[in-house]
Design an enzyme around this catalytic site. Structure first.
Site, PDB file in Angstrom:
ATOM      1  N   GLU B  43      12.423  84.516  53.243  1.00  8.44           N
ATOM      2  CA  GLU B  43      11.755  83.387  54.087  1.00  8.44           C
ATOM      3  C   GLU B  43      12.877  83.148  54.904  1.00  8.44           C
ATOM      4  O   GLU B  43      13.889  82.790  54.884  1.00  8.44           O
ATOM      5  CB  GLU B  43      11.734  82.176  52.926  1.00  8.44           C
ATOM      6  CG  GLU B  43      10.881  81.143  53.873  1.00  8.44           C
ATOM      7  CD  GLU B  43      10.785  79.685  52.940  1.00  8.44           C
ATOM      8  OE1 GLU B  43      11.029  79.747  51.776  1.00  8.44           O
ATOM      9  OE2 GLU B  43       9.949  79.033  53.384  1.00  8.44           O
ATOM     10  N   GLU B  68      18.358  79.522  56.466  1.00 12.35           N
ATOM     11  CA  GLU B  68      18.227  78.288  57.110  1.00 12.35           C
ATOM     12  C   GLU B  68      19.281  77.865  57.888  1.00 12.35           C
ATOM     13  O   GLU B  68      20.610  77.884  57.720  1.00 12.35           O
ATOM     14  CB  GLU B  68      18.329  77.077  55.882  1.00 12.35           C
ATOM     15  CG  GLU B  68      18.060  75.720  56.477  1.00 12.35           C
ATOM     16  CD  GLU B  68      16.927  75.492  57.405  1.00 12.35           C
ATOM     17  OE1 GLU B  68      15.797  75.808  57.014  1.00 12.35           O
ATOM     18  OE2 GLU B  68      17.288  74.928  58.569  1.00 12.35           O
ATOM     19  N   ASP B 115       9.257  76.244  63.470  1.00  9.67           N
ATOM     20  CA  ASP B 115       9.085  75.429  64.660  1.00  9.67           C
ATOM     21  C   ASP B 115       8.019  76.040  65.798  1.00  9.67           C
ATOM     22  O   ASP B 115       8.297  77.207  66.194  1.00  9.67           O
ATOM     23  CB  ASP B 115      10.448  75.583  65.421  1.00  9.67           C
ATOM     24  CG  ASP B 115      10.792  74.465  66.790  1.00  9.67           C
ATOM     25  OD1 ASP B 115       9.635  74.127  67.389  1.00  9.67           O
ATOM     26  OD2 ASP B 115      11.797  74.029  66.819  1.00  9.67           O
ATOM     27  N   LYS B 119       5.913  74.867  74.059  1.00 13.45           N
ATOM     28  CA  LYS B 119       5.757  75.087  75.542  1.00 13.45           C
ATOM     29  C   LYS B 119       5.732  76.484  75.905  1.00 13.45           C
ATOM     30  O   LYS B 119       6.666  77.198  75.134  1.00 13.45           O
ATOM     31  CB  LYS B 119       7.070  74.358  76.392  1.00 13.45           C
ATOM     32  CG  LYS B 119       7.027  72.711  76.370  1.00 13.45           C
ATOM     33  CD  LYS B 119       8.094  72.106  76.804  1.00 13.45           C
ATOM     34  CE  LYS B 119       7.980  70.382  76.763  1.00 13.45           C
ATOM     35  NZ  LYS B 119       9.279  69.869  77.125  1.00 13.45           N
ATOM     36  N   ASP B 151       0.633  74.317  60.535  1.00 12.84           N
ATOM     37  CA  ASP B 151      -0.581  73.239  60.769  1.00 12.84           C
ATOM     38  C   ASP B 151      -0.558  73.325  62.332  1.00 12.84           C
ATOM     39  O   ASP B 151      -1.305  72.576  62.820  1.00 12.84           O
ATOM     40  CB  ASP B 151      -0.285  71.974  60.298  1.00 12.84           C
ATOM     41  CG  ASP B 151       0.914  71.307  60.572  1.00 12.84           C
ATOM     42  OD1 ASP B 151       1.899  72.159  60.978  1.00 12.84           O
ATOM     43  OD2 ASP B 151       1.032  70.138  60.585  1.00 12.84           O
ATOM     44  N   THR B 188       5.019  74.012  50.750  1.00 16.54           N
ATOM     45  CA  THR B 188       6.542  73.339  51.265  1.00 16.54           C
ATOM     46  C   THR B 188       6.377  71.978  51.087  1.00 16.54           C
ATOM     47  O   THR B 188       5.031  71.497  51.047  1.00 16.54           O
ATOM     48  CB  THR B 188       6.629  73.935  52.344  1.00 16.54           C
ATOM     49  OG1 THR B 188       6.127  73.393  53.458  1.00 16.54           O
ATOM     50  CG2 THR B 188       6.262  75.552  52.596  1.00 16.54           C
ATOM     51  N   GLU B 191       4.217  70.975  54.095  1.00 16.86           N
ATOM     52  CA  GLU B 191       2.863  71.421  54.043  1.00 16.86           C
ATOM     53  C   GLU B 191       2.361  70.045  53.150  1.00 16.86           C
ATOM     54  O   GLU B 191       1.283  69.599  53.331  1.00 16.86           O
ATOM     55  CB  GLU B 191       2.623  72.442  53.151  1.00 16.86           C
ATOM     56  CG  GLU B 191       1.397  72.877  52.853  1.00 16.86           C
ATOM     57  CD  GLU B 191       1.070  74.173  51.989  1.00 16.86           C
ATOM     58  OE1 GLU B 191       2.429  74.874  52.202  1.00 16.86           O
ATOM     59  OE2 GLU B 191       0.214  74.602  51.834  1.00 16.86           O
TER      60      GLU B 191
END
Lengths: 208, 208
Positions: B43, B68, B115, B119, B151, B188, B191
């Site tokens: 992940e 991460e 993320d 733009k 989302d 998550t 989420e």
């Protein structure tokens, strides 16, 4: 679309110059019917035909053929067509018959708000099922372009999977078409109604 | 994710047995670190790590590695891991470094609520851009599986285009994951929060 029986539908269709009656004779030779070499775009399921009429008006250098299985709906649609639109033809056939009417001559196919057939056991009837994509193989010229719009997530999801698994590449997509920038959208009558209710409109353009 | 600075984050990470410090030495040999031949799933961007911790608990026969970039967030995440979870490892690196840490050994990649970089000029930074898909080519074993949840419609749209244009086939997709039948979803923390606000969760599983 909800069917309303139009009593004199056969007479209306027979007398309308935009409606091609003996459509099977043009297979492979639609350019002769249009008397030019402009690209031919097809819409399957024109409904009340707002989309294809406005597309034909805005794009005089493209020939548009629309098919609709319901004689009643097509009869209603004919009332809205302005005179002298030489790049438009309509046909009263079912989608399963496209391969009998066209052969290697369509450049772009529009599927607007097709019946979603939401039940799994009816999935093959969706106009983006493998069965239908196989039919379209025979009617497309070289490059195969399909542009689909719907507000039904079940249809849209299954279409994306089907396109992907049958060699189509996504060129453009929107999960909320009416908020998309730089997209000239020609609305269908169904789209106007359901968008006003707050439904998001999905759009995908695929190419093979 | 909003960053909150954790003062003693380095100390926390250094003292946690789930956090691999010298991660670059395992490239191509992560099965030695896990001491078995179970498939390795990765992940990228574990955030508070709810997803990868619960995935590891529910799937003891799969090894899970999570990366991460934020040391603070990873330090917070470590507090939630139960003892004895031998199939979980965490690494504090940036996504751009994956190809220095893994080589031909990952079977499934999860991208959860990455993320969106909404733009256009930042589109290459999205974890599903061609730049990143090219990186993943080097870390995948044979079959390449990516499962994305988000989302954010801009990210989801651009991901679908990027997957499609880089040879990935859509195997499963949902435009409203929490209403999807027959899908075992591991949420998550992000989420849970955004779904409660009414945001629809998009999911796609692609394979190459």
């Amino acid at each position: 679309m909800r069917l309303r029986n139009v009593k004199n539908k056969e007479e209306i269709l027979n007398n309308n110059s935009y409606v091609v009656k003996d459509c099977f004779q043009y297979i492979g030779n639609w350019k002769n019917e249009f008397k030019n070499d402009s690209p031919i775009h097809l819409e399957i399921g024109v409904g009340k035909a707002d989309f294809i009429i406005n597309s034909a008006i805005e794009n005089p250098d493209i020939n548009f053929v629309g098919i609709e299985k319901s004689a009643s709906i097509l009869a209603l649609a004919t009332k809205k067509i302005p005179e002298g639109l030489s790049n438009l033809r309509l046909i009263n056939i079912d989608a399963t018959e496209v391969e009998k009417v066209f052969s290697k001559e369509i450049e772009t196919l529009y599927l607007n708000f097709s019946d979603p057939w939401p039940k799994k056991r009816h999935a093959r009837r969706r106009l983006t099922s493998k069965d239908f994509l196989d039919r379209y193989e025979k009617i497309f010229k070289n490059k195969k372009i399909i542009i689909q719009k719907t507000d039904n997530s079940i249809l849209f999801e299954s279409s994306l999977i089907s396109f992907s698994q049958n060699g189509y590449i996504i060129k453009d997509i929107s999960l909320d078409l009416h908020k998309k920038e730089d997209y000239h959208n020609i609305e269908t009558e169904y789209e106007r109604k359901f968008s006003a209710k707050g439904n998001k409109i999905y759009m995908v353009k695929v190419e093979k």
